[in-house]
Design a protein around this motif. Structure first.
Motif, PDB file in Angstrom:
ATOM      1  N   VAL A 155       7.758  -0.496   0.736  1.00  0.00           N
ATOM      2  CA  VAL A 155       7.178   0.843   0.572  1.00  0.00           C
ATOM      3  C   VAL A 155       5.924   0.872   1.447  1.00  0.00           C
ATOM      4  O   VAL A 155       5.073  -0.020   1.333  1.00  0.00           O
ATOM      5  CB  VAL A 155       6.819   1.109  -0.912  1.00  0.00           C
ATOM      6  CG1 VAL A 155       6.119   2.455  -1.068  1.00  0.00           C
ATOM      7  CG2 VAL A 155       8.077   1.046  -1.778  1.00  0.00           C
ATOM      8  N   THR A 156       5.830   1.863   2.315  1.00  0.00           N
ATOM      9  CA  THR A 156       4.788   1.802   3.339  1.00  0.00           C
ATOM     10  C   THR A 156       3.921   3.070   3.366  1.00  0.00           C
ATOM     11  O   THR A 156       4.332   4.123   2.897  1.00  0.00           O
ATOM     12  CB  THR A 156       5.435   1.546   4.721  1.00  0.00           C
ATOM     13  OG1 THR A 156       6.453   2.519   4.956  1.00  0.00           O
ATOM     14  CG2 THR A 156       6.038   0.158   4.797  1.00  0.00           C
ATOM     15  N   ASN A 159      -0.462   5.446   7.596  1.00  0.00           N
ATOM     16  CA  ASN A 159      -1.344   5.287   8.751  1.00  0.00           C
ATOM     17  C   ASN A 159      -0.748   4.523   9.932  1.00  0.00           C
ATOM     18  O   ASN A 159      -1.194   4.712  11.054  1.00  0.00           O
ATOM     19  CB  ASN A 159      -2.702   4.696   8.321  1.00  0.00           C
ATOM     20  CG  ASN A 159      -2.584   3.342   7.685  1.00  0.00           C
ATOM     21  OD1 ASN A 159      -1.528   2.955   7.197  1.00  0.00           O
ATOM     22  ND2 ASN A 159      -3.670   2.608   7.673  1.00  0.00           N
ATOM     23  N   TRP A 167       5.882  -5.049   9.843  1.00  0.00           N
ATOM     24  CA  TRP A 167       5.283  -6.233   9.227  1.00  0.00           C
ATOM     25  C   TRP A 167       6.340  -6.909   8.345  1.00  0.00           C
ATOM     26  O   TRP A 167       6.240  -8.082   8.030  1.00  0.00           O
ATOM     27  CB  TRP A 167       4.120  -5.843   8.309  1.00  0.00           C
ATOM     28  CG  TRP A 167       2.803  -5.612   8.982  1.00  0.00           C
ATOM     29  CD1 TRP A 167       2.476  -5.816  10.288  1.00  0.00           C
ATOM     30  CD2 TRP A 167       1.620  -5.135   8.336  1.00  0.00           C
ATOM     31  NE1 TRP A 167       1.162  -5.487  10.479  1.00  0.00           N
ATOM     32  CE2 TRP A 167       0.609  -5.072   9.320  1.00  0.00           C
ATOM     33  CE3 TRP A 167       1.315  -4.765   7.029  1.00  0.00           C
ATOM     34  CZ2 TRP A 167      -0.692  -4.646   9.025  1.00  0.00           C
ATOM     35  CZ3 TRP A 167       0.028  -4.337   6.738  1.00  0.00           C
ATOM     36  CH2 TRP A 167      -0.966  -4.283   7.731  1.00  0.00           C
ATOM     37  N   LYS A 182      11.204   2.532   2.048  1.00  0.00           N
ATOM     38  CA  LYS A 182      10.748   3.859   1.609  1.00  0.00           C
ATOM     39  C   LYS A 182       9.419   4.120   2.334  1.00  0.00           C
ATOM     40  O   LYS A 182       8.358   3.684   1.897  1.00  0.00           O
ATOM     41  CB  LYS A 182      10.554   3.856   0.088  1.00  0.00           C
ATOM     42  CG  LYS A 182      10.672   5.209  -0.593  1.00  0.00           C
ATOM     43  CD  LYS A 182       9.754   6.291  -0.082  1.00  0.00           C
ATOM     44  CE  LYS A 182       8.316   6.117  -0.512  1.00  0.00           C
ATOM     45  NZ  LYS A 182       7.387   7.115   0.117  1.00  0.00           N
ATOM     46  N   SER A 184       6.239   6.361   4.028  1.00  0.00           N
ATOM     47  CA  SER A 184       5.414   7.461   3.506  1.00  0.00           C
ATOM     48  C   SER A 184       6.098   8.795   3.800  1.00  0.00           C
ATOM     49  O   SER A 184       6.566   9.029   4.918  1.00  0.00           O
ATOM     50  CB  SER A 184       4.033   7.434   4.165  1.00  0.00           C
ATOM     51  OG  SER A 184       3.376   8.653   3.899  1.00  0.00           O
ATOM     52  N   GLU A 185       6.110   9.658   2.814  1.00  0.00           N
ATOM     53  CA  GLU A 185       6.719  10.983   2.988  1.00  0.00           C
ATOM     54  C   GLU A 185       5.918  11.835   3.963  1.00  0.00           C
ATOM     55  O   GLU A 185       6.380  12.876   4.415  1.00  0.00           O
ATOM     56  CB  GLU A 185       6.884  11.689   1.639  1.00  0.00           C
ATOM     57  CG  GLU A 185       5.591  11.995   0.871  1.00  0.00           C
ATOM     58  CD  GLU A 185       5.075  10.815   0.034  1.00  0.00           C
ATOM     59  OE1 GLU A 185       5.230   9.651   0.465  1.00  0.00           O
ATOM     60  OE2 GLU A 185       4.499  11.073  -1.041  1.00  0.00           O
ATOM     61  N   GLY A 214       8.829  10.277  -2.689  1.00  0.00           N
ATOM     62  CA  GLY A 214       7.512   9.941  -3.213  1.00  0.00           C
ATOM     63  C   GLY A 214       7.623   9.060  -4.440  1.00  0.00           C
ATOM     64  O   GLY A 214       8.478   8.174  -4.520  1.00  0.00           O
ATOM     65  N   GLY A 234      -0.389   0.160   0.802  1.00  0.00           N
ATOM     66  CA  GLY A 234      -0.912   1.497   0.513  1.00  0.00           C
ATOM     67  C   GLY A 234      -2.214   1.366  -0.232  1.00  0.00           C
ATOM     68  O   GLY A 234      -2.956   0.389  -0.059  1.00  0.00           O
ATOM     69  N   SER A 235      -2.493   2.335  -1.099  1.00  0.00           N
ATOM     70  CA  SER A 235      -3.772   2.322  -1.810  1.00  0.00           C
ATOM     71  C   SER A 235      -3.745   1.323  -2.974  1.00  0.00           C
ATOM     72  O   SER A 235      -2.680   1.039  -3.546  1.00  0.00           O
ATOM     73  CB  SER A 235      -4.061   3.723  -2.350  1.00  0.00           C
ATOM     74  OG  SER A 235      -3.044   4.087  -3.262  1.00  0.00           O
ATOM     75  N   ARG A 237      -4.822   1.902  -5.869  1.00  0.00           N
ATOM     76  CA  ARG A 237      -4.399   2.652  -7.064  1.00  0.00           C
ATOM     77  C   ARG A 237      -2.901   2.422  -7.319  1.00  0.00           C
ATOM     78  O   ARG A 237      -2.485   2.096  -8.431  1.00  0.00           O
ATOM     79  CB  ARG A 237      -4.665   4.149  -6.826  1.00  0.00           C
ATOM     80  CG  ARG A 237      -4.242   5.104  -7.907  1.00  0.00           C
ATOM     81  CD  ARG A 237      -4.541   6.554  -7.489  1.00  0.00           C
ATOM     82  NE  ARG A 237      -3.815   6.987  -6.301  1.00  0.00           N
ATOM     83  CZ  ARG A 237      -2.583   7.494  -6.311  1.00  0.00           C
ATOM     84  NH1 ARG A 237      -1.937   7.634  -7.442  1.00  0.00           N
ATOM     85  NH2 ARG A 237      -1.993   7.860  -5.187  1.00  0.00           N
ATOM     86  N   GLY A 257      -3.470  -3.424  -0.711  1.00  0.00           N
ATOM     87  CA  GLY A 257      -4.138  -2.195  -1.127  1.00  0.00           C
ATOM     88  C   GLY A 257      -5.285  -1.764  -0.221  1.00  0.00           C
ATOM     89  O   GLY A 257      -5.287  -2.038   0.980  1.00  0.00           O
ATOM     90  N   ALA A 259      -9.412  -0.853   1.037  1.00  0.00           N
ATOM     91  CA  ALA A 259     -10.429  -1.713   1.635  1.00  0.00           C
ATOM     92  C   ALA A 259     -11.758  -0.984   1.775  1.00  0.00           C
ATOM     93  O   ALA A 259     -11.811   0.246   1.781  1.00  0.00           O
ATOM     94  CB  ALA A 259      -9.961  -2.161   3.015  1.00  0.00           C
ATOM     95  N   PHE A 385     -11.750   6.399   3.945  1.00  0.00           N
ATOM     96  CA  PHE A 385     -10.562   6.516   4.794  1.00  0.00           C
ATOM     97  C   PHE A 385     -10.649   7.725   5.723  1.00  0.00           C
ATOM     98  O   PHE A 385      -9.778   8.594   5.769  1.00  0.00           O
ATOM     99  CB  PHE A 385      -9.289   6.577   3.946  1.00  0.00           C
ATOM    100  CG  PHE A 385      -8.189   5.704   4.512  1.00  0.00           C
ATOM    101  CD1 PHE A 385      -8.412   4.365   4.768  1.00  0.00           C
ATOM    102  CD2 PHE A 385      -6.928   6.218   4.808  1.00  0.00           C
ATOM    103  CE1 PHE A 385      -7.413   3.537   5.298  1.00  0.00           C
ATOM    104  CE2 PHE A 385      -5.928   5.403   5.332  1.00  0.00           C
ATOM    105  CZ  PHE A 385      -6.174   4.071   5.571  1.00  0.00           C
ATOM    106  N   SER A 456      -7.890  -5.902  -2.732  1.00  0.00           N
ATOM    107  CA  SER A 456      -7.165  -5.459  -1.533  1.00  0.00           C
ATOM    108  C   SER A 456      -5.767  -6.058  -1.482  1.00  0.00           C
ATOM    109  O   SER A 456      -4.991  -5.720  -0.572  1.00  0.00           O
ATOM    110  CB  SER A 456      -7.934  -5.853  -0.265  1.00  0.00           C
ATOM    111  OG  SER A 456      -9.126  -5.108  -0.181  1.00  0.00           O
TER     112      SER A 456
END
Ligand code: NAD
Length: 492
Positions: A155-156, A159, A167, A182, A184-185, A214, A234-235, A237, A257, A259, A385, A456
């Motif tokens: 899941v990516t 950015n 990766w 999956k 990013s949408e 999503g 990703g984040s 969160r 996560g 940074a 960000f 992170s």
């Protein structure tokens, strides 16, 4: 598609890629994909549900035995052809992510080059010593052989639409796994491009499947017990939630996560190199890099360096040197941090809030912004960000290190100095998985692993290089004896 300028263009809706063919998301729902330079809808993407995820997992499972039985050398040949196709389509790949992600063209070119470099590591795997054998006792040999896990998932984030999937994919696929990606949408076009090129390179149907969507798609992947390992970038969160959720079913999870990368600058730092580096680091990809410098900790009298940073950053032109941020929501969030810092007494040294780009007035533009803040302000404590540098002053290097060490994130961190002793002292104490000395973006290049510490990263190991290969494979420990040994011991 023939995108070769910043001019706004629309493209066909993006569908899932499952079992070597395009399929509509069964929910029938779709999301608009916005070109952030123009703030206009460039395409749409199907939003998948658990049924779509299951179809992709089934396709990956059906392809697994055949792909696993394909010799690694042949699996790597697909990656060689894929690399050649990326080189063939280099410019188009770059323009595509400039359009969907907003990167200025030169940054997009760098992104494609980095994606190719990641692929090269996958190509090289068959030439590396991947197992070990040792004669351990009379007549007895122990070996380790790395085997694929089965169906894996990734899941990516938005950015780096090529680099982050790459990766994972080279090591996972050359390692013999099949995969469900999956992306990013917000940036589905790049991932679709990768899937098409891998198909053209000869990747058998079902070995790579791309499911768009999503949260519901990600949760269905995380809960699917056929999936043996999952990488997330990703984040924090989301990384933290998924790490815990995936671990409940016992699968491998590696979740990278957010940074807040600190650059520590002491007065003896090389003024020109530091200023150029810091500006590149906090403005590159409009600050939307997990390795962007977002906190500058100045030690003692570093004002001449700070002035040079402000001067360099003020010369950058939005639209030409700095791209837009990804969405209207991001724009509002970043503006909120700047406004709040100012209202709380932060000193705006460079103000990018009025950025405008001719011919792209609807875009989400924020120019380079530098604010002097205190350590209690959200502009310092949170990941912004965006192209914003939060500057905090300290009296001593130890105070700067204490500040860096007490931050919840630990992705990257660098020291700027011309003293070897200071560099050594700080680099042994910075609490970040990726540490730099006079480097604004201390990203380890292949074959080294990429991954932070603290909040992170959740999970063991790193995502790129040999660490990535280890994450996507498991060691079989094989102990062998071919004849009864006359001189056998208890070990035999
Ligand atoms: P994000 O966490 O919003 O989204 C990442 C992925 O998670 C997307 O595919 C998205 O669809 C999915 N997702 C979003 N919300 C979800 C939810 N509630 N449940 C399940 N899945 C969900 O991140 P983003 O905005 O795309 O990317 C920016 C973030 O990624 C930043 O925090 C940045 O630091 C981080 N990042 C980290 C690294 C790293 O190597 N550590 C690299 C790139 C980006």
């Amino acid at each position: 598609m023939a995108i070769n300028s910043y001019d706004f263009q629309t493209i066909a809706p993006i569908q899932n890629w499952i079992g070597g063919e395009y399929r509509e998301a069964s929910s029938g729902e779709s999301l608009d994909v916005i070109n952030p330079r123009h703030g206009k809808v460039m395409t749409s993407v199907g939003m998948s549900n658990a049924d779509d995820v299951q179809a992709a997992v089934d396709a990956a499972q059906a392809a697994f035995e055949g792909w696993k039985a394909t010799p690694m050398r042949e699996r790597a040949q697909v990656m060689y052809r894929f690399k050649a196709l990326m080189e063939r389509d280099f410019e188009e790949l770059a323009w595509v992510i400039s359009h969907e992600n907003g990167k200025v063209y030169n940054e997009a070119v760098g992104s494609v080059a980095k994606a190719i470099e990641c692929t090269e590591f996958g190509c090289s795997l068959p030439n590396l010593p991947l197992g070990e054998t040792l004669y351990v006792s009379r007549g007895v040999t122990c070996s380790t052989i790395r085997e694929p896990l089965g169906v894996c998932a990734g899941v990516t984030p938005f950015n780096f639409p090529y680099m982050v999937p790459l990766w994972m994919l080279p090591q996972a696929l050359v390692g013999g796994n099949t995969f469900v990606l999956k992306p990013s949408e917000q940036v589905p076009v790049g991932a679709d491009f990768l899937a098409r090129l891998l198909h053209e390179a000869g990747l058998p149907p079902g070995v790579l499947n791309v499911v768009h969507g999503g949260k519901p798609a990600v949760e269905a992947l995380t809960d699917n017990e056929t999936i043996k390992a999952m990488g997330f970038v990703g984040s924090t969160r989301v990384a933290k939630l998924l790490y815990a959720r995936g671990a409940q079913t016992g699968r491998r999870m590696l979740c990278l996560g957010s940074a807040k990368n600190h650059l520590l600058v002491v007065p003896d730092a090389d003024l020109e190199m530091t200023a150029v580096d810091v500006v590149r680091s906090f403005t590159g990809v409009a600050g939307q890099r997990c390795m962007a410098a977002s906190a500058l900790i100045g030690v003692g009298d570093f004002d001449p360096i700070l002035e040079a940073i402000v001067t360099h950053a003020s010369k950058l032109i939005p639209g030409k040197d700095v791209g837009p941020v990804i969405t209207k929501q991001s724009y509002e969030r970043i503006m909120g941090y700047i406004n709040d810092a100012e209202a709380a007494g932060g000193k705006i040294l460079l103000d990018g809030r009025n950025a405008k780009v001719e011919g792209a007035e609807g875009g989400y533009w924020i120019g380079p912004t530098i604010i002097e803040v205190t350590k209690d302000m959200p502009a310092y404590t949170d990941e912004i960000f965006g192209p914003v540098l939060s500057v905090v002053r300290t009296k001593t290097l130890d105070e700067a290190l204490e500040l860096e060490n007490s931050h919840i994130y630990g992705n990257g961190g660098s020291i700027y100095t011309t003293s070897g002793a200071t560099a050594r002292y700080a680099s042994q104490r910075i609490n970040a998985g990726m540490t730099g000395i006079n480097i604004g973006v201390p990203v380890p290049r292949e074959p080294f692993g990429f991954g932070g510490w603290e909040y992170s990263k959740f999970g063991h190991g790193d995502i790129t290089g040999m660490d990535g290969y280890h994450f996507w494979t498991r060691p079989r420990k094989l102990t062998t004896k071919w004849a009864l040994q006359p001189d056998a011991t208890w070990m035999s």
